[in-house]
Design a protein around this motif. Structure first.
Motif: not given
Ligand SMILES: [Zn+2]
Length: 121
Positions: A23-27, A95-97, A99-101
């Motif tokens: 699951f991506d938790v991007d907010g 980790l998903h970066t 700031d999502h860059r």
């Protein structure tokens, strides 16, 4: 010969398949920043925290399975209690970066810095 014949089943315990849940938790830092504001797809990709995650945790617990939650660093920094709750439930945090860059737009040194910052903060 089909693909299934090329890769015969070898799962333990007589199981016939494996399932990987992530699951991506991007907010507010995720896909919506790359989409037209009128595109509800972008909004739907990011607007489930924190209630959606807690619902997912309940569903995973009902089935006694674990998943991987890929967290954008800024979102984790906004809601550290939610990261702890997911981790304490036995799920993997990835980790998903920061700031999502997209890493494809970053140099190797920038990628390393981003991973280290996301991990520390
Ligand atoms: Zn994402």
């Amino acid at each position: 010969m089909t693909d299934l014949q090329l890769f015969p089943t070898r799962w333990p315990g007589g199981h016939r398949a494996a399932l990987c849940l992530s699951f991506d938790v991007d907010g507010p830092y995720g896909e919506r920043n790359y989409q037209d504001p009128a595109n509800i797809y972008g909004i739907s990709q990011t607007e489930y925290e924190p209630f959606g995650i807690q619902r997912i945790l309940g569903i995973l617990a009902d089935f006694d399975v674990h998943g991987t939650f890929c967290w954008v660093g800024q979102e984790a920094s906004d809601r550290p209690w939610l990261v702890r709750k997911v981790s304490e439930a036995g799920h993997e945090i990835a980790l998903h970066t920061w700031d999502h860059r997209y890493y494809t737009t970053m140099s190797e040194a920038e990628q390393r810095f981003d991973m280290q910052r996301t991990f520390k903060e």
